[in-house]
Design a protein around this motif. Structure first.
Motif, mmCIF file in Angstrom:
data_model
loop_
_atom_site.group_PDB
_atom_site.id
_atom_site.type_symbol
_atom_site.label_atom_id
_atom_site.label_comp_id
_atom_site.label_asym_id
_atom_site.label_seq_id
_atom_site.Cartn_x
_atom_site.Cartn_y
_atom_site.Cartn_z
ATOM 1 N N HIS A 85 -122.383 -65.251 -79.645
ATOM 2 C CA HIS A 85 -121.434 -65.325 -80.764
ATOM 3 C C HIS A 85 -120.186 -66.095 -80.348
ATOM 4 N N ASP A 117 -117.225 -61.385 -72.952
ATOM 5 C CA ASP A 117 -117.805 -61.125 -74.276
ATOM 6 C C ASP A 117 -117.487 -62.265 -75.230
ATOM 7 N N MET A 118 -118.341 -63.294 -75.337
ATOM 8 C CA MET A 118 -119.425 -63.639 -74.464
ATOM 9 C C MET A 118 -119.533 -65.148 -74.301
ATOM 10 N N GLU A 151 -119.943 -61.854 -85.038
ATOM 11 C CA GLU A 151 -120.643 -60.706 -84.437
ATOM 12 C C GLU A 151 -119.702 -59.517 -84.287
ATOM 13 N N GLU A 152 -118.445 -59.836 -83.951
ATOM 14 C CA GLU A 152 -117.484 -58.763 -83.661
ATOM 15 C C GLU A 152 -117.095 -57.973 -84.908
ATOM 16 N N GLU A 179 -126.326 -60.927 -75.566
ATOM 17 C CA GLU A 179 -125.352 -60.334 -74.653
ATOM 18 C C GLU A 179 -125.699 -58.911 -74.219
HETATM 19 ZN ZN LIG Z 1 -120.052 -59.620 -77.803
#
Ligand SMILES: [Zn+2]
Length: 405
Positions: A85, A117-118, A151-152, A179
């Protein structure tokens, strides 16, 4: 323009990898309301640099999916997806000792939001592909390196939409890597599945009126019951963990009241209070049964209490790790050959892998970051430069093994 590197010049490859990583880290693709254009431009440039085609898809406006492809010798075989992401979580800049988007290297550590991340992993995938391509070796299966948004914040407008597209179907993905989490010791942690996530909002309506009276059926009384239920349940789960050292967070239901809202003025009874709750369940849980339990809590709390489903994921079965999974066998064999220990676990949070597993695509979460404190979403997030580069060496064995499975 291709970037030409002498294939034996390892130092130059490492230098380029670190520079690209730093450049990616310096793009503040931080939630919320991200303008992904800068990320897209950077990835297009990187793909061009390696000499690979790069496609940008918009399943939703302003939410680009970027796919860089290295075609295999047999494109009819199911392909391999290397997913990452582009977004990162916000920072509390005053709590950092280094600039969160400076990508500075201090004492061999690369600092920045996204180092664990990431963004590290996406660059490692790309730099691995560069090395494979430059070596002239051809892989059987096609490799797709995808860069996805949001994604977060649950991937609702990102991976969740991407998997519905024709572009995604045409990619014919057989296996995916995504991840994981850093590991504090020598081994690497590998995730074969995830817990199921619900975000729920308990609505507790009540009798409004003057704050000096003793009305029946007030909102706060209902809040009290719901909070008691949540925290009694939480205590039971905590005790389960305490009593059995073999259990981990992945084995219990976690509940946390994360937002409590309501009320307008100190002497006015609220017409409603709400409690937002983050629920994470093991994949072995009877989700319908637990939902019924939550409904019974509402009933007990009083008149009119109900639950709004903000996120209501279904239970997703983990990826099978046995000889029936040829990709896993390839990973296991490679790791054994490299004398690397991996421990397959269930991820306590959620990642975009769940959208793939739901379609029956085997997916594993793996961050090749060992001997490093777990700093995702934390202040002073960093990765050691040598750890970052070591991962590319491992992927240079691992990814071809998977692509030739
Ligand atoms: Zn992540």
């Amino acid at each position: 323009m291709f970037l030409t590197i002498n294939p034996t010049d390892k130092q130059r490859y490492d230098q380029v990898a670190v520079q690209n990583f730093q450049e990616y880290l310096r793009i503040p693709s931080v939630q919320p309301d991200i303008d992904y254009d800068e990320c897209v431009k950077f990835i297009q440039k990187l793909a061009n640099d390696i000499g690979l085609p790069c496609k940008v898809i918009y399943p939703k406006p302003k939410r680009p999916i970027v796919v860089v492809t290295l075609e295999g010798t047999d494109p009819t075989l199911p392909s391999i997806l290397l997913n990452g992401h582009m977004d990162v979580v916000p920072v509390f800049a005053d709590k950092w000792t280094q600039k969160p988007f400076g990508a500075e290297i201090v004492d061999g550590k690369i600092y920045g939001r996204g180092t664990q991340d990431m963004k590290s992993i996406s660059i490692q995938y790309m730099e691995t592909i560069r090395r494979i391509k430059d070596s002239g070796k051809r892989l059987k299966r096609t490799l797709h390196c995808s860069f996805v948004p949001d994604e977060e914040i649950g991937g609702v407008l990102g991976m969740a939409e991407f998997v519905k597209t024709e572009d995604f179907k045409n990619m014919n993905i057989g296996f995916a890597l995504d991840e994981g989490i850093a590991s504090v010791n020598d081994s690497y942690t590998l995730f074969k599945g995830e817990k199921c996530m619900w975000h729920l909002k308990f609505h507790c309506p009540g009798q409004p009126g003057h704050g000096c009276l003793l009305h029946e059926n007030t909102a706060a009384e209902k809040v009290r019951v719901i909070l008691d239920k949540i925290y009694d349940h939480r205590e039971v789960q905590k005790n389960k963990l305490k009593q059995n050292p073999d259990l981990t967070l992945a084995d219990v239901i976690t509940l946390n009241a994360t937002i409590i809202k309501g009320g307008v003025q100190a002497n006015v009874l609220a017409d409603e209070h709400t409690i937002t709750v983050d629920v994470r369940m093991p994949y072995t849980v009877d989700a319908d049964g637990f939902w019924a339990t939550l409904q019974s809590w509402c009933k007990e709390a009083g008149q009119g209490v109900w639950i709004e489903k903000l996120i209501f994921d279904s239970i997703t079965q983990p990826t099978t790790l046995d000889s029936s999974n040829i990709y896993w066998t390839a990973i296991e064999t490679t790791m054994h050959k490299l004398n690397i220990r991996v421990s397959p676990l269930i991820f306590p949070g959620v990642t975009d892998s769940r959208y793939l597993r739901r379609l029956g695509i085997p997916a594993l979460g793996l961050s090749l970051i060992n001997n490093t404190p777990i700093l995702l979403h934390d202040h002073d997030e960093y990765i050691r430069k040598d750890t970052f580069l070591r991962a590319i060496e491992i992927y240079t064995d691992l990814i071809p093994a998977v692509a030739n499975a």
